[in-house]
Design a protein around this motif. Sequence first.
Motif, short mmCIF file in Angstrom:
data_model
loop_
_atom_site.label_atom_id
_atom_site.label_comp_id
_atom_site.label_asym_id
_atom_site.label_seq_id
_atom_site.Cartn_x
_atom_site.Cartn_y
_atom_site.Cartn_z
N ASP A 110 0.83 -1.21 0.00
CA ASP A 110 0.00 0.00 0.00
C ASP A 110 0.86 1.25 0.00
N ALA A 111 1.98 1.22 0.72
CA ALA A 111 2.88 2.37 0.72
C ALA A 111 3.45 2.59 -0.68
N LEU A 112 3.81 1.50 -1.36
CA LEU A 112 4.30 1.61 -2.74
C LEU A 112 3.22 2.16 -3.66
N ILE A 113 2.00 1.68 -3.49
CA ILE A 113 0.89 2.16 -4.32
C ILE A 113 0.68 3.65 -4.10
N ASP A 114 0.72 4.09 -2.84
CA ASP A 114 0.55 5.52 -2.55
C ASP A 114 1.61 6.35 -3.27
N GLU A 115 2.85 5.86 -3.28
CA GLU A 115 3.92 6.59 -3.95
C GLU A 115 3.67 6.69 -5.46
N ARG A 116 3.25 5.58 -6.07
CA ARG A 116 2.97 5.60 -7.51
C ARG A 116 1.78 6.51 -7.81
N VAL A 117 0.74 6.45 -6.96
CA VAL A 117 -0.43 7.30 -7.17
C VAL A 117 -0.03 8.77 -7.11
N LEU A 118 0.81 9.13 -6.14
CA LEU A 118 1.26 10.52 -6.02
C LEU A 118 2.11 10.92 -7.22
N ARG A 119 2.97 10.01 -7.69
CA ARG A 119 3.80 10.33 -8.86
C ARG A 119 2.94 10.53 -10.10
N MET A 120 1.96 9.66 -10.28
CA MET A 120 1.07 9.80 -11.42
C MET A 120 0.27 11.09 -11.32
N THR A 121 -0.21 11.41 -10.11
CA THR A 121 -0.97 12.65 -9.91
C THR A 121 -0.12 13.87 -10.22
N SER A 122 1.14 13.85 -9.77
CA SER A 122 2.04 14.98 -10.03
C SER A 122 2.31 15.13 -11.52
N ASN A 123 2.54 14.02 -12.21
CA ASN A 123 2.79 14.08 -13.65
C ASN A 123 1.57 14.64 -14.39
N ARG A 124 0.39 14.16 -13.98
CA ARG A 124 -0.83 14.60 -14.65
C ARG A 124 -1.12 16.08 -14.36
N ALA A 125 -0.65 16.57 -13.18
CA ALA A 125 -0.86 17.98 -12.85
C ALA A 125 0.23 18.88 -13.40
N GLY A 126 1.24 18.28 -14.05
CA GLY A 126 2.32 19.08 -14.65
C GLY A 126 3.35 19.56 -13.65
N VAL A 127 3.47 18.88 -12.51
CA VAL A 127 4.47 19.27 -11.51
C VAL A 127 5.87 18.96 -12.02
N ALA A 128 6.76 19.94 -11.95
CA ALA A 128 8.14 19.76 -12.42
C ALA A 128 9.11 20.18 -11.32
N ILE A 129 10.22 19.49 -11.23
CA ILE A 129 11.26 19.79 -10.24
C ILE A 129 12.47 20.33 -10.96
N SER A 130 12.96 21.48 -10.51
CA SER A 130 14.10 22.11 -11.17
C SER A 130 15.41 21.46 -10.74
N LYS A 131 16.43 21.68 -11.53
CA LYS A 131 17.78 21.18 -11.22
C LYS A 131 18.27 21.80 -9.91
N ALA A 132 17.96 23.07 -9.69
CA ALA A 132 18.40 23.75 -8.47
C ALA A 132 17.79 23.12 -7.23
#
Length: 658
Positions: A110-132
């Motif tokens: 379930d912890a792994l699923i939560d992580e994947r769900v959050l990653r998919m949600t972030s990708n779908r919302a266009g969340v980006a992390i800068s190099k800095a």
Amino acid sequence: MLQKLREKTSGWIATVILVLLAIPFAFFGVDQYMSQSVDDYVATIDAPPTWWEAAPSWWPVSILWQHEEIDGAAFRERYEQSRQEQQQRRGEGFDVRAFESIENKREILDALIDERVLRMTSNRAGVAISKAQIQETIAGIPAFQVDGKFDPQRYQLALATQVPARTPSQFENLVRESLQQSLLPTSIGESAFVTNGELDRLLKLLGETRDVGYVRLPQPTPDAGAISGAEIDAWYKTHVQQYRAPETVAIEYVEIDAATLPVPTADEAALRQRYEQEKARFVEPEQRLTAHILVRVAPDADAATQKAAEQKAAQLAIQARAAGADFAALARANSDDTGSKESGGDLGWVEKNGTMVKPFEDALFAMQTAGVSAPVKTDYGWHVIQLREIKTGQQSTFEQAREQLALDQAEADRERAFNDLTGKLVDLIYKNPTALTPAARQLNLPVQTLGPFARGAGTGIATNPALLRAAFSETLIQDGTVSDPIELAPNHSVLIRVTQHNPERAQPLSVVRDQVIAEIRVDRAGKALAATADAMLAQLRAGATLQQAAIGQQLVPTELPAVPRGAPMPDQAATEAYFSVPTPAAGKGSPGKVKLADGSIVVFVVHKVTPGNPAAASAQERALLQQQLARSTGIDDARAFVAAMRKQMRIEVAEDRL
């Protein structure tokens, strides 16, 4: 014939048919029809297209839905990481059976699923992390720092020694994924706040007191009445699971303890050779008798403040070097170090071992003779250091070190003898792995027996968790083989063989009859006491006072004014019950009862409820409580967000692959 075939396949109908046949090949690929694949996933996560969030679950997932899988390798890696963490944290208390349960495996998944769900949600919302952001996060990890600053060499070395080893780019990708999947829940958690009105309501609840009167019906004595055979049979059938005999094993074992092994008297030549090899161990380090004056200044102070502190330290150094100057008096008058100020700045004998901060230590041991140093800058401020005396390091002679050398040699000899003996025993057992006695007899080792014992009910070595895991393992029970060496302590091991195994089983009534009768008597007495308490409670609800209800039981009520939350009066469970009943109406009381752990029952009446006074809390207490409540609310909000995202996706778990 070929001409007729050409005519039949060149019309518009044939074209439509070919297009329809091409669609599945375009989406699924020809290889899907030519080969069969073996699924290895333990969970799948499917999210609807972003342009149609409400797409029904029967929509063709493989075409337009976003699809993610958690494969078996990813789950096993996380599972082993969790195992290692729990083993390190719990030590001997680590329970393998509980860890390997399906419930724990599902929790990890379930912890792994939560992580994947959050990653998919972030990708779908266009969340980006800068190099800095990635670089800032890595630079802030203590494992990659030297003296509080990021060190590239330490970073490279740490990544190379990880299991598995990772390159900087691989680690940066991990950090990027971690930041990306944590950004949304973290931001939600940090956005939580608590209004002053909410805080006041909480303070009223936390500070609430209640005026209570109670009587305690004592723990009942067992019933002494006759018990029929029908009652015994009925009780046994209803509670049969309580009378199961636990799984037990009996073992034989051979114990090898280095502390009990004989070793030869230390050889003089060997001790002298050891002394020459380890001379550096027997050097008394150089020590310096030191005092100092600290002019404190914050590391982030402005340039003018830093300069003023430096000038003050320089002036103090000049005064300390003057003829007849009293360094201790200067320190008591000017030092900002509260720990040494009253003793004249005295720091005692200092070794070069990292006890002092590095700039201070370097300056002190760079001084060639006694005297006062120039001002030395550290994170604490500016130091004026006085070196009063130097005690040079001295090499201990062989005679001075002989006793320690002999102890070390004896310990090394015992460890060597332990390893040799253990290795010989294991080699002999490998030749006949289902027998322990023949191998032990060849090495003159006694074979001891223990048991039968159940899990958690053993004595002696049977209290060791590692031994219990082995003794109750399917391998040793079913195969009857000798275990590998089980470490009880450093250089102290045991090898065991299960000689008897009794599985968990139901015990017949004839065996547990006395126990059944005793429990029936206890149950009767408990029910009688509960009936008495219920009768008293009915009187209170009908309008009787606690004093009137207690007279019939020859009990005297106890009155407790202003009982706060958490006060054990007379027990923590009783206080919790006081605060669980509703606020009484004017001129009336709120009755209740609670059974305590010892079997006694408290019957009580809450007479009055007094809310806490929010104005009594200081500004600091309010701020701290508001911060704690906001943090707790934020955590709940973040969890709710993850749960909501999971509901928007279709998640399937293959529990048979866990």
